[in-house]
Design an enzyme around this catalytic site. Structure first.
Site, mmCIF file in Angstrom:
data_model
loop_
_atom_site.group_PDB
_atom_site.id
_atom_site.type_symbol
_atom_site.label_atom_id
_atom_site.label_comp_id
_atom_site.label_asym_id
_atom_site.label_seq_id
_atom_site.Cartn_x
_atom_site.Cartn_y
_atom_site.Cartn_z
ATOM 1 N N ASP A 34 8.368 -31.583 -24.997
ATOM 2 C CA ASP A 34 8.691 -30.157 -25.068
ATOM 3 C C ASP A 34 10.087 -30.002 -24.463
ATOM 4 O O ASP A 34 10.262 -29.999 -23.249
ATOM 5 C CB ASP A 34 7.658 -29.355 -24.266
ATOM 6 N N TYR A 67 4.548 -25.936 -18.638
ATOM 7 C CA TYR A 67 4.337 -24.740 -19.449
ATOM 8 C C TYR A 67 4.840 -25.012 -20.861
ATOM 9 O O TYR A 67 5.953 -25.496 -21.046
ATOM 10 C CB TYR A 67 5.113 -23.571 -18.821
ATOM 11 N N LYS A 87 15.092 -21.630 -27.039
ATOM 12 C CA LYS A 87 16.208 -21.236 -26.166
ATOM 13 C C LYS A 87 17.580 -21.574 -26.761
ATOM 14 O O LYS A 87 18.055 -20.865 -27.625
ATOM 15 C CB LYS A 87 16.014 -21.819 -24.768
HETATM 16 N N1 HOZ Z 1 8.446 -18.258 -19.966
HETATM 17 C C1 HOZ Z 1 9.767 -17.785 -19.745
HETATM 18 C C2 HOZ Z 1 10.339 -18.389 -18.495
HETATM 19 N N2 HOZ Z 1 10.001 -19.748 -18.309
HETATM 20 C C3 HOZ Z 1 9.757 -16.285 -19.702
HETATM 21 C C4 HOZ Z 1 11.055 -15.733 -19.998
HETATM 22 C C5 HOZ Z 1 11.185 -14.237 -20.022
HETATM 23 O O1 HOZ Z 1 10.459 -13.527 -19.367
HETATM 24 O O2 HOZ Z 1 12.077 -13.796 -20.698
#
Ligand code: HOZ
Length: 431
Positions: A239, A144, A267
């Site tokens: 990434d 992802y 993050k």
């Molecule tokens: N894509 C994020 C987790 N891999 C989503 C985080 C969220 O919902 O805050």
């Protein structure tokens, strides 16, 4: 019952927010219960509006490596606020951040701050295309890289549980240059390069896949990506939105000793505020506007408050190299406990302070094996943990994060609950 509880807030939320949330995985669809609405968090604990205080292993999906509301970060934020919230003009802090990035992650010779990991990866791809003059990219099934159109193909994270792993609303034209290979499978990458030898701008990879649950790279896989990209004149993009500053101060690239051409961060780099960054080799990054022809901009890029939070966090990590051993030790204790309590019948993938438990007897080393695990079992485990004060990832396909704020007592308490769950689980599975 007062009006302020998770259930009533959820009912209210659903009226004006899609699914009642601002990011799909938070709706707990994959685990079949009402999402907890959060009141506050401090250190390793998170408290919902229902008054439940829980040991938190979501850690805001990764940023909280120091735990919640770290006093040093809060104080940096508060003093930055006194100077104004945003200027839309350069500041000294941004220069300090770029200098610190280059020091901590040597491949980040030149970098650009943005406001999220999604923006960072989307921009890095644009730079790779601009630099190489090629259009195609390779990504891996189950990895992802945020929700930009071209990368939302066979994606992980909530895309795996909320719908199909390809989003509606993404025109085919936007993804026809996105080629999909299999994580940990060099042959699948080889085949794509062989079929498109001069068309591939970049390979983008989560060096440790953490959005199909945690899946470690097999020995030599990342090195193979380094070599094949060099051979075909394509760029290698790491990434590191999740792995950055988490596996090591220098991220996965330090951990595995691989130097990518470009990297993306999110993050932890924001210390709890919205920050992302992309960067890498100077000759490539000089393509970015206004030095070069690749356009990318942002009103809140390098925002003074967010940058202050991120800078303070990185400085704390830099000043305390022992943190990574502590994180490793705590997470290993959790992982060992699950293996022991489950009598080795579940798969525990762990690296540093990232961990996932998969309910399957097969090794999980790619998308297919991750997707083959029993998500209903995971949901059952999640609900048990939640009801016993442990806030785990509400999806099989998200990672569990451990922070420096988790205490020995937190870990012991978590192990106690895990043992209780798996004790019954093993018994049930023997019948
Ligand atoms: N894509 C994020 C987790 N891999 C989503 C985080 C969220 O919902 O805050």
């Amino acid at each position: 019952m007062t009006d302020k509880n998770s259930q009533s807030l959820y009912e209210r939320a659903k009226k004006h927010l899609p699914g009642g949330v601002n990011s799909p995985v938070r709706a707990y669809k994959a685990v079949g219960c009402t999402p907890r609405f959060i009141e506050k968090a401090k250190g390793s604990h998170i408290t919902d509006v229902d008054g439940n205080e829980m040991i938190d292993y979501v850690c805001s999906w990764g940023p909280g490596i120091l735990g919640h509301a770290d006093e040093r970060v809060l104080s940096a934020v508060k003093s930055a606020c006194d100077g104004g919230l945003t200027y839309g003009a350069p500041t000294e802090r941004e220069v300090e951040m770029a200098e610190l990035l280059a020091k901590l992650v040597p491949s980040m010779e030149v970098s650009r701050l943005v406001s999220s990991g999604t923006e960072a990866t989307m921009s890095a791809i644009r730079v790779a295309r601009g630099y190489t003059g090629r259009n195609k990219i390779i990504k891996f099934r189950g990895c992802y890289h945020g929700h930009s159109d071209g990368l939302l193909v066979k994606a992980g994270s909530a895309a795996l549980t909320t719908s199909v792993p390809d989003s509606a609303g993404v025109p085919e034209d936007y993804t026809r240059n996105t080629l999909v290979a299999e994580y940990n499978n060099p042959d699948s990458v080889d085949a794509l390069f062989a079929a498109n030898p001069t068309d591939i701008a970049a390979v983008i990879v989560e060096p440790v896949a953490a959005n199909m649950g945690v899946v470690l790279p097999k020995a030599g896989f990342l090195q193979f990506l380094r070599e094949i990209t060099e051979r075909y004149g394509a760029l290698l993009i790491f990434d590191e939105v999740i792995t950055g500053f988490r596996l090591a101060l220098g991220g996965a690239q330090e951990y595995f000793h691989i130097k990518p051409d470009l990297s993306t961060f999110g993050k932890i780099i924001g210390g709890g505020m919205p920050v992302g960054a992309y960067g890498g080799r100077e000759d490539i990054m000089r393509c970015v506007s206004p030095d070069g022809e690749v356009y990318q901009a942002g009103t809140l890029s390098g925002n003074p408050i967010a940058t202050a939070a991120g800078l303070e966090t990185l400085r704390i990590l830099e000043a305390d190299p022992g943190i990574y051993e502590r994180l490793e030790e705590k997470t290993k204790r959790l992982a060992d406990a699950v293996v022991r309590a489950s009598e080795g019948r579940v798969q525990v993938n762990r690296i540093g302070s990232l961990m996932s438990i998969f309910f399957t007897d097969k090794k999980v080393e790619d998308y297919e094996s991750a997707a083959g695990s029993d998500t209903q079992q995971y949901a059952d485990y999640f609900r048990f943990m939640l009801s016993h004060g442990i806030y785990a990832a509400p999806s099989q396909f998200e990672a569990m994060f451990v922070s420096d704020a988790h205490t020995t007592e937190d870990i012991a308490q978590t192990i106690h609950v895990m043992e209780e769950y798996f004790g019954v689980w093993v018994h049930r599975n023997q019948l």
